[in-house]
Design a protein around this motif. Structure first.
Motif, mmCIF file in Angstrom:
data_model
loop_
_atom_site.group_PDB
_atom_site.id
_atom_site.type_symbol
_atom_site.label_atom_id
_atom_site.label_comp_id
_atom_site.label_asym_id
_atom_site.label_seq_id
_atom_site.Cartn_x
_atom_site.Cartn_y
_atom_site.Cartn_z
ATOM 1 N N LYS A 168 4.464 -5.564 7.438
ATOM 2 C CA LYS A 168 3.404 -4.671 7.908
ATOM 3 C C LYS A 168 3.028 -3.707 6.784
ATOM 4 O O LYS A 168 3.888 -3.011 6.237
ATOM 5 C CB LYS A 168 3.903 -3.890 9.121
ATOM 6 C CG LYS A 168 2.836 -3.081 9.808
ATOM 7 C CD LYS A 168 3.448 -2.396 11.028
ATOM 8 C CE LYS A 168 2.389 -1.579 11.764
ATOM 9 N NZ LYS A 168 3.003 -0.880 12.904
ATOM 10 N N ARG A 169 1.750 -3.706 6.431
ATOM 11 C CA ARG A 169 1.281 -2.822 5.361
ATOM 12 C C ARG A 169 1.185 -1.382 5.876
ATOM 13 O O ARG A 169 1.229 -1.138 7.090
ATOM 14 C CB ARG A 169 -0.095 -3.274 4.865
ATOM 15 C CG ARG A 169 -0.095 -4.621 4.183
ATOM 16 C CD ARG A 169 -1.430 -4.912 3.500
ATOM 17 N NE ARG A 169 -1.454 -6.259 2.940
ATOM 18 C CZ ARG A 169 -1.885 -7.344 3.597
ATOM 19 N NH1 ARG A 169 -2.325 -7.238 4.832
ATOM 20 N NH2 ARG A 169 -1.851 -8.512 3.002
ATOM 21 N N LYS A 170 0.969 -0.472 4.946
ATOM 22 C CA LYS A 170 0.816 0.939 5.313
ATOM 23 C C LYS A 170 -0.363 1.108 6.275
ATOM 24 O O LYS A 170 -0.313 1.899 7.218
ATOM 25 C CB LYS A 170 0.594 1.773 4.044
ATOM 26 C CG LYS A 170 0.624 3.279 4.312
ATOM 27 C CD LYS A 170 0.394 4.058 3.023
ATOM 28 C CE LYS A 170 0.349 5.562 3.313
ATOM 29 N NZ LYS A 170 0.048 6.328 2.081
ATOM 30 N N ASP A 171 -1.425 0.319 6.037
ATOM 31 C CA ASP A 171 -2.615 0.461 6.893
ATOM 32 C C ASP A 171 -2.468 -0.286 8.226
ATOM 33 O O ASP A 171 -3.411 -0.392 9.005
ATOM 34 C CB ASP A 171 -3.863 -0.005 6.134
ATOM 35 C CG ASP A 171 -3.837 -1.497 5.827
ATOM 36 O OD1 ASP A 171 -2.913 -2.215 6.330
ATOM 37 O OD2 ASP A 171 -4.716 -1.974 5.090
ATOM 38 N N GLY A 172 -1.282 -0.829 8.484
ATOM 39 C CA GLY A 172 -1.036 -1.458 9.787
ATOM 40 C C GLY A 172 -1.315 -2.955 9.827
ATOM 41 O O GLY A 172 -0.948 -3.635 10.787
ATOM 42 N N THR A 173 -1.994 -3.506 8.795
ATOM 43 C CA THR A 173 -2.276 -4.948 8.801
ATOM 44 C C THR A 173 -0.999 -5.727 8.490
ATOM 45 O O THR A 173 -0.047 -5.194 7.914
ATOM 46 C CB THR A 173 -3.357 -5.312 7.772
ATOM 47 O OG1 THR A 173 -2.934 -4.858 6.496
ATOM 48 C CG2 THR A 173 -4.699 -4.665 8.119
ATOM 49 N N GLY A 192 0.804 -1.223 0.000
ATOM 50 C CA GLY A 192 0.000 0.000 0.000
ATOM 51 C C GLY A 192 0.839 1.275 0.000
ATOM 52 O O GLY A 192 0.312 2.366 0.221
ATOM 53 N N TYR A 193 2.136 1.135 -0.194
ATOM 54 C CA TYR A 193 3.015 2.307 -0.268
ATOM 55 C C TYR A 193 3.333 2.633 -1.730
ATOM 56 O O TYR A 193 3.407 1.738 -2.571
ATOM 57 C CB TYR A 193 4.364 2.019 0.416
ATOM 58 C CG TYR A 193 4.324 1.948 1.918
ATOM 59 C CD1 TYR A 193 4.078 3.100 2.680
ATOM 60 C CD2 TYR A 193 4.584 0.758 2.580
ATOM 61 C CE1 TYR A 193 4.092 3.034 4.075
ATOM 62 C CE2 TYR A 193 4.592 0.686 3.963
ATOM 63 C CZ TYR A 193 4.354 1.833 4.715
ATOM 64 O OH TYR A 193 4.364 1.763 6.075
ATOM 65 N N GLU A 250 7.286 6.779 -1.112
ATOM 66 C CA GLU A 250 7.204 6.553 0.332
ATOM 67 C C GLU A 250 8.225 5.506 0.778
ATOM 68 O O GLU A 250 8.860 5.641 1.818
ATOM 69 C CB GLU A 250 5.790 6.090 0.716
ATOM 70 C CG GLU A 250 4.767 7.206 0.634
ATOM 71 C CD GLU A 250 3.324 6.700 0.725
ATOM 72 O OE1 GLU A 250 2.511 7.382 1.348
ATOM 73 O OE2 GLU A 250 3.032 5.623 0.146
#
Lengths: 141, 339
Positions: free
Chosen positions: B81-86, B36-37, B41
């Motif tokens: 770890k994804r950008k959304d924290g998952t 998701g980055y 980023e």
């Protein structure tokens, strides 16, 4: 011999009792669970006990055998489910159900000879197997 | 460039980062999409920023052997770890490469979330199966115990009845019935012991049955048994029971009547298999003929032939009149019956 029958199936116990009496044994009591077996052993001091594995109220023959051994009673299991492992410290041997009159009588001849340490005891009849004994485990009953 | 496009489109998540400052130099589309980055980023991040299970120190320690040996590769599993924290499980294949005088790490990463979930499910299923198998064993033991207790009650009832009757013939009939219950019990015992639960080894069990019968009549010293039994023949319980009952009758008959009160002799049992049938022979060298023999041929058609002397037991089973002659087995008289 003074014999205690520990068996929760009444018909089986009655048939055993009749057979044993016919052959000169004295059946001192019939018990159907652990506490009644221990009580009967204390009261009547039997020389030998025929012990079923599965008893009334979920009691187990192994535990009964342990208590009886402590009182110097020679134990022979009589069950549909003879233990696979050698339980020489608990019992002389095991009779596989169904047991006929003849088998019972001949098993007791073997058990008596072994318990009284008579030289050259007869071989066990079909349906009976003996556990390996260490010398200390069966003092004279 | 063609190579760059292949890397960009690869199904694996591809990361290239510097072996000096650990900054990302390339992150392909698959990796960017999953994390998701954007690449902009990611340029500001390092591998340990994506790996919450590893600190900077731990990550540097992990890759140190590659740097020291200036090459080689390393495979390990961790979590991204994804950008959304998952989070997702990954399998990392890390290589140290030389690119234009610069040392870079090339990481091909597989998202193994699905694989791990499947593995977990597999382990769970395995445990469930083992539990089911164990409870099946307990149940079988329980049923076995009950069957034998019930057979004991039947045996005891017959014995108690026999004790009460004064008619000797009736008493004997009750004892015969009890002995037949014992034969059925023998098969049950064997079935349970074999662990097979549905098949019995015919040779083994005929041998036991014969020896038990001799021993139960307490004539072992006088009567010799000669067993010639083919090995590794199995029969289903439904066929083994009638075969056992018949064999027990024949052997008992020989033992009781062929040798008189104290006579000596031999009883033999043989078992042979043909392509689609079994032949069981019972013979003795007692009174009546030099050698009396009965042969049972046991075939898939559920029919049985009985050759030779038709004594009382066979007559009863066959439902046919008895013949008085004891014929020699080689010129066998034939009785046919079906089970």
């Amino acid at each position: 011999m003074k014999i205690l029958i520990v068996e929760d199936e009444a018909i089986t116990a009655l048939s055993m009792e009749a057979t044993l009496q016919d052959h000169g044994h004295e059946v001192v009591a019939i018990a159907d669970d652990e506490s009644s077996a221990i009580r009967a052993a204390a009261e009547h001091t039997p020389e030998l006990a025929l012990v079923d594995m599965r008893l009334s109220r979920g009691d187990c023959g192994l535990s009964v055998a342990r208590h009886l051994r402590e009182r110097g009673v020679v134990v022979v299991f009589a069950t549909g489910n003879c233990p696979g492992q050698d339980l020489g410290n608990l019992a002389l041997g095991c009779l596989h159900k169904p047991i006929s009159d003849d088998q019972l009588v001949r098993s007791l001849v073997v058990a008596e000879a072994r318990a009284r340490q008579v030289g050259n005891p007869p071989p066990p009849p079909p349906g009976m197997h003996l556990f390996a004994q260490d010398d200390a485990s069966h003092p004279q009953g | 460039m063609q190579l760059g496009k292949i890397v960009e489109d690869a199904a694996s998540e591809i990361f290239v980062f510097s072996a000096e400052d650990f900054r990302f130099l390339l992150v392909n589309r698959g990796a960017r999409a999953n994390l998701g980055y954007t690449f902009e980023e990611l340029r500001e991040l390092t591998p340990w920023d994506l790996k919450p299970e590893l600190t900077e120190e731990q990550f540097r320690g992990k890759v140190a052997p590659l740097i020291e040996s200036e090459g080689g590769d390393l495979v390990f599993e961790t979590v991204h770890k994804r950008k959304d924290g998952t989070l997702y499980d990954v399998s990392v294949h890390l290589q140290l490469l030389m690119a234009r005088e610069e040392r870079v790490f090339f990481a091909a990463i597989r998202d193994v979330t699905h694989e791990n979930a499947l593995n977990l499910e597999l382990v769970k299923r395995q445990a469930e199966l083992e539990k089911a198998l164990a409870s099946r064993e307990v149940l079988l033991q329980e049923v076995n115990h009950r069957v034998k207790n019930s057979l004991q009650v039947v045996t005891s009832l017959l014995q108690l009845h026999a004790r009460q009757v004064s008619d000797e013939a009736l008493r004997q009939a009750l004892m015969d019935a009890r002995n037949r219950v014992a034969v059925v019990a023998t098969i049950h015992q064997r079935l349970y012991m074999s662990g097979e639960h549905s098949m019995v080894d015919v040779g083994e069990f005929l041998s036991q049955l014969t020896q038990d019968t001799v021993r139960s009549l307490d004539i072992g010293a006088r009567i010799e048994t000669r067993l010639d039994l083919e090995e590794e023949i199995s029969l289903g319980i439904d066929q083994a029971v009638p075969l056992a009952l018949i064999l027990a009758e024949l052997v008992t008959n020989s033992l009781k009547y062929a040798f008189g009160e104290n006579g000596k002799g031999t009883v033999g049992v043989s078992l042979r298999s043909q392509s689609d049938s079994l032949t069981v022979s019972v013979w003795d060298d007692g009174v009546g003929s030099p050698k009396t023999c009965r042969t049972l041929a046991w075939g898939p058609s559920w029919s049985m032939r009985c050759r030779g002397k038709s004594g009382p037991p066979s007559r009863r089973i066959a439902g046919r009149p008895a013949r008085n002659s004891r014929s020699h087995c080689r010129k066998a008289d034939r009785t046919r019956f079906r089970t």
